[in-house]
Design an enzyme around this catalytic site. Structure first.
Site, PDB file in Angstrom:
ATOM      1  N   CYS A 131       0.833  -1.190   0.000  1.00 49.60           N
ATOM      2  CA  CYS A 131       0.000   0.000   0.000  1.00 49.60           C
ATOM      3  C   CYS A 131       0.870   1.244   0.000  1.00 49.60           C
ATOM      4  CB  CYS A 131      -0.904   0.013   1.235  1.00 49.60           C
ATOM      5  SG  CYS A 131      -1.892  -1.482   1.440  1.00 49.60           S
ATOM      6  N   ILE A 181      -4.182  -7.478  -1.218  1.00 52.41           N
ATOM      7  CA  ILE A 181      -3.383  -8.692  -1.418  1.00 52.41           C
ATOM      8  C   ILE A 181      -3.914  -9.839  -0.561  1.00 52.41           C
ATOM      9  CG2 ILE A 181      -1.092  -9.722  -1.251  1.00 52.41           C
ATOM     10  CD1 ILE A 181      -1.224  -7.615  -3.411  1.00 52.41           C
ATOM     11  N   ASN A 223       2.023  -0.313   5.406  1.00 51.61           N
ATOM     12  CA  ASN A 223       2.444  -0.720   4.070  1.00 51.61           C
ATOM     13  C   ASN A 223       3.363  -1.917   4.224  1.00 51.61           C
ATOM     14  OD1 ASN A 223       3.475  -0.894   1.425  1.00 51.61           O
ATOM     15  ND2 ASN A 223       5.019   0.669   1.812  1.00 51.61           N
ATOM     16  N   GLY A 224       2.997  -3.063   3.633  1.00 56.11           N
ATOM     17  CA  GLY A 224       3.875  -4.222   3.692  1.00 56.11           C
ATOM     18  C   GLY A 224       3.118  -5.514   3.862  1.00 56.11           C
TER      19      GLY A 224
END
Length: 638
Positions: free
Chosen positions: A2, A56, A79-80
Site C-alpha cells: 500500500c 493482497i 504498508n507491507g
C-alpha cells in the site's frame, strides 16, 4: 502492499480540513494502492492518517485501512506484509478477529504487547504509522532491512509522513527546499544515501528503527541492528558440516519462500536465469501444485540479454514463463517517466529494466517474488574478494609507486581493454572487463579496504565531484573495529547502504509504479542472520561467491544452466548517450540548462560530456547521475 501518509497538526484542526489534507497526500501516491483509499482523523488532536490500498490478503472490507484496534486506543496505516501473521495471531488469545488480514494482526499485537515487543515477533517487510489516542503519541516503524520506505518531516507546527515524497509535497505549505548536502553523495552513489533526503529538513526513517513523536519532538530508536547481527554471527560461526548447513539453508529458504507465496491474488516471480532468481523460483515450484508464473525481459543487445538463460531455467522447472524482448526504443521511452517514478533523484540505470519487467508481470499477477539481496547476503559481488585480495597483494607497496601503476593502467580507455581482450572467452573474464580494469586501477593508490570500497562504489573520487567546492562522503567510522574481517566488513557496508538506498529503492518504486507488490525472500531476517553465521569458505570458494547458495540450487537446477559470468541487469546507457539519447543529453546538459542549476559546476559537467562523446572515455555512469539530477530538477523544480 500500500501507500501510507499522514499528518499531525499540533494546534488541532477541523475533521473535514484534516481529512481533505490526508486525502490529498494519499491521492499523490494512489499508484501504490489503486484499489481503495480512505482517511481517519482525530480532530481534537489534529491527526489525519491516510491510506491507499493494493488488496493482497483479505480482500474484504475487514482488511481496509486506516484500521482501529479492538479497544479503540490505537489507529494504524501500514504498508507491507507480515508473513508469519497466522503464527502471531495464535499467540494473541481472546481476540474477536474481524477478518484475516495481517494488518489486524499487526495492530492487535502492538496493542497487546507494545510496539517494540511486537515488531520483534514479525517476519516481513513493513513501514507503518501507529497513533496512540490515549497518550497522544505517533510511532513510525520501518522493517529491519529497509524494504519498505518511509519519509517524515516537521514543518511549521505540523508533522508529516509518507511512503514517498510525493505525499509530503501534496501537503499545502510543504517546504521543498533542495538540500545541497545531498547533491554530492547522490552524484557519487546514484541515490540519496542514508537518513537524509533531497529536501532540507526531510528525513528517511532508517531500516530497523522506530520514531516516537509527540508535541515536544521526536525520539529515534534502533530496534534491529544489522551490524550487531553481523558481529554476533562472525563471533559464533556455524560448526556443522557443509552438507548439514546446506540442508538447513534449504529448509530455511523454503520456509521464507512459502510465507511469501501467501496471497489472495495472482502471484508469480521475476526470473533472470541467475542464481538468486532461479533459486527463488525453484523453491516456489517445489511447493506449488501448479506451474509458477515467471517473467523475464530480453534485449537485442546480447551483452545485456539474459532472456535465453531464464528461458532454459523456466523450461527445466516447468514454470508458466512469459518473456518479452524489449527494443531500444521501448527502453528509452521509460526515461521520461523516471523523474516522476523516483521522486527524489535516482540513477541506477537498471531502474529501466526493473520497471519494464514489473510492467510485464503486472499484466498477469499482482504479486511477484524477486531474488534481490542474494549478492549482499551471500557475498556474490566480485568486489568483495577483489578489494580484499588487491589490498593484501599491494598494500605493502609504497603509495607513490602504487599510484604510478594505477596511472598506467588507466591510460587505455575501457573500450581499448575490451578490444584487447576480445579473443578471450567470456567465461574466462568478467563482464564489462575494461570498466573493471579502470575501477581496479583507481584503487591502487588508496590506503585500506574501506577507502577502496568507497572508491569502487562511487562514480566520482572524493574531491573531484562536479559541485562547487568539491566534497564527498565521509567514512563510516566504527565498523572496522566491529568487523575486522575484510570481506565481512564490505558485505556489511553494502547491506547498510547500497542495499536499502539503491537496490530496494529501485525495486520498490519500479514495482509500485505499476501497482505490483514485490517480495524478497532472500532478505528474510532469519536468512540474513543465518548467512552471517557461515564460515567464509561457505560464502566464497575458489574465488567465486555464493558457494552455499549454489549448493542449494544444485538440488533443483543443473549447474550447467547457471554457471556463467554475471551479466547484471542493465542497459547500454553509454552507447545510447552517443547515439539515440545524445540530443536528449545535450539539451539537459547545455550551458543554458546548467546555468539554472546552482548545485553543479557547469564547466566540469560539460568537460565530462565532451570526454564521453569523444569515445576516449566511458563516462556513462557519471553522466547518467548528472542527467537524472537534471531531469528531476526539471520535473520538481529547484
Amino acid at each position: 502492499m500500500c501507500g501510507i501518509a499522514g499528518l499531525w497538526s499540533f494546534a488541532g484542526g477541523r475533521a473535514d480540513e484534516l481529512a481533505a489534507l490526508g486525502r490529498g497526500m494519499a491521492d499523490a501516491i494512489a499508484h501504490r494502492g489503486p484499489d481503495k483509499g480512505a482517511v481517519w482523523t482525530d480532530a481534537e488532536a489534529g491527526v489525519a492518517l491516510a491510506h491507499r490500498r493494493l488488496s493482497i490478503v483479505d480482500l474484504s472490507p475487514a482488511g481496509d485501512q486506516p484500521m482501529r484496534s479492538a479497544d479503540g486506543r490505537w489507529a494504524i496505516v501500514y504498508n507491507g506484509e507480515i508473513y508469519n501473521a497466522a503464527e502471531v495471531a495464535r499467540d494473541l488469545p481472546g481476540i474477536a478477529w474481524r477478518g484475516h488480514s495481517d494488518t489486524e494482526v499487526l495492530l492487535e499485537a502492538c496493542a497487546a504487547w507494545g510496539v517494540d515487543a511486537a515488531v520483534r515477533r514479525f517476519v516481513g517487510m513493513f513501514a507503518f504509522a501507529l497513533w496512540d489516542r490515549r497518550e497522544r503519541r505517533l510511532v513510525l516503524v520501518r522493517d529491519r532491512l529497509g524494504i519498505k520506505p518511509l519519509y517524515y518531516a516537521r514543518q511549521g507546527g505540523v508533522f508529516l509522513f509518507g511512503s514517498e515524497l510525493k505525499a509530503l509535497r501534496a501537503c499545502p505549505g510543504f517546504s521543498a527546499e533542495v538540500n545541497p548536502a545531498a547533491i554530492g553523495p547522490f552524484l557519487q552513489r546514484g541515490c540519496v544515501p542514508g537518513a537524509m533526503s533531497i529536501y532540507r529538513g526531510v528525513a528517511k526513517l532508517p531500516p530497523g528503527h522506530m520514531l516516537s513523536v509527540d508535541a515536544g519532538g521526536e525520539a529515534l530508536a534502533c530496534w534491529w541492528d544489522l551490524a550487531a547481527v553481523a558481529e554476533a554471527g562472525q563471533a559464533a560461526q556455524d560448526a556443522r558440516t557443509e552438507e548439514e548447513i546446506t540442508e538447513a539453508l534449504d529448509l530455511l529458504l523454503r520456509d521464507a519462500v512459502a510465507g511469501r507465496m501467501v496471497a489472495d491474488v495472482p502471484l508469480g516471480a521475476f526470473l533472470s536465469g541467475g542464481i538468486d532468481s532461479s533459486l527463488v523460483v525453484s523453491l516456489m515450484q517445489a511447493q506449488s501444485a501448479q506451474p509458477v508464473r515467471t517473467f523475464s525481459i530480453g534485449f537485442a543487445e546480447k551483452a545485456f540479454d539474459e532472456a535465453p538463460h531464464a528461458r532454459a531455467v523456466a523450461a527445466h522447472l516447468g514454470t508458466a514463463h512469459t518473456e518479452m524482448e524489449v527494443s531500444p526504443e521501448e527502453a528509452q521511452e521509460v526515461i521520461p517517466l523516471l523523474a516522476e517514478m523516483y521522486d527524489e533523484p535516482f540513477a541506477d540505470s537498471s531502474q529501466i529494466p526493473t520497471f519494464l519487467v514489473s510492467r510485464l508481470a503486472r499484466r498477469h499477477v499482482t504479486v511477484s517474488l524477486s531474488g534481490d539481496g542474494g549478492d549482499e547476503v551471500f557475498a556474490g559481488y566480485t568486489r568483495y574478494l577483489g578489494i580484499a585480495s588487491l589490498w593484501r597483494k599491494t598494500g605493502w607497496i609504497p603509495a607513490p609507486l602504487r599510484r604510478a601503476m594505477a596511472a598506467g593502467l588507466r591510460l587505455p580507455p575501457p573500450e581499448a581493454w575490451d578490444a584487447l581482450f576480445a579473443p578471450v572467452p567470456a567465461r574466462c573474464k568478467p563482464s564489462h572487463f575494461g570498466d573493471k580494469i579502470h575501477k581496479g586501477a583507481a584503487l591502487l593508490g588508496l590506503d585500506g579496504v574501506d577507502a577502496m570500497y568507497r572508491r569502487v562504489t562511487a562514480q566520482w573520487p572524493d574531491g573531484a565531484l562536479p559541485v562547487p567546492g568539491g566534497g564527498g562522503i565521509q567514512p563510516d567510522d566504527g565498523l572496522a573495529a566491529r568487523l575486522p574481517g575484510l570481506v565481512a566488513r564490505l558485505r556489511c557496508r553494502d547491506m547498510l547502504g547500497y542495499l536499502p538506498d539503491d537496490i530496494l529503492t529501485k525495486v520498490d518504486r519500479a514495482s509500485m509504479a505499476v501497482s505490483l507488490e514485490a517480495r524478497v525472500p532472500l532478505l528474510d531476517h532469519r536468512v540474513v542472520a543465518f548467512a552471517w553465521s557461515l564460515p567464509p569458505g561457505l560464502l566464497i570458494r575458489g574465488g567465486v561467491g555464493k558457494h552455499i547458495l549454489r549448493r542449494v540450487l544444485d538440488r533443483y537446477v543443473p549447474r550447467a544452466l547457471i554457471d556463467r559470468p554475471k551479466i547484471g541487469f542493465g542497459v547500454p546507457v553509454g552507447q545510447w548517450l552517443r547515439g539515440p539519447l545524445r540530443d536528449w543529453g545535450e539539451e539537459l546538459l547545455s550551458p543554458a540548462a546548467l546555468k539554472d542549476n546552482p548545485f553543479l559546476d557547469a564547466a566540469a559537467v560539460r568537460r565530462t560530456w565532451s570526454q564521453h562523446q569523444s569515445g576516449l572515455h566511458n563516462r556513462q555512469y557519471r553522466l547518467w547521475h548528472i542527467l537524472m539530477l537534471q531531469a528531476w530538477l526539471r520535473r520538481w523544480g529547484i
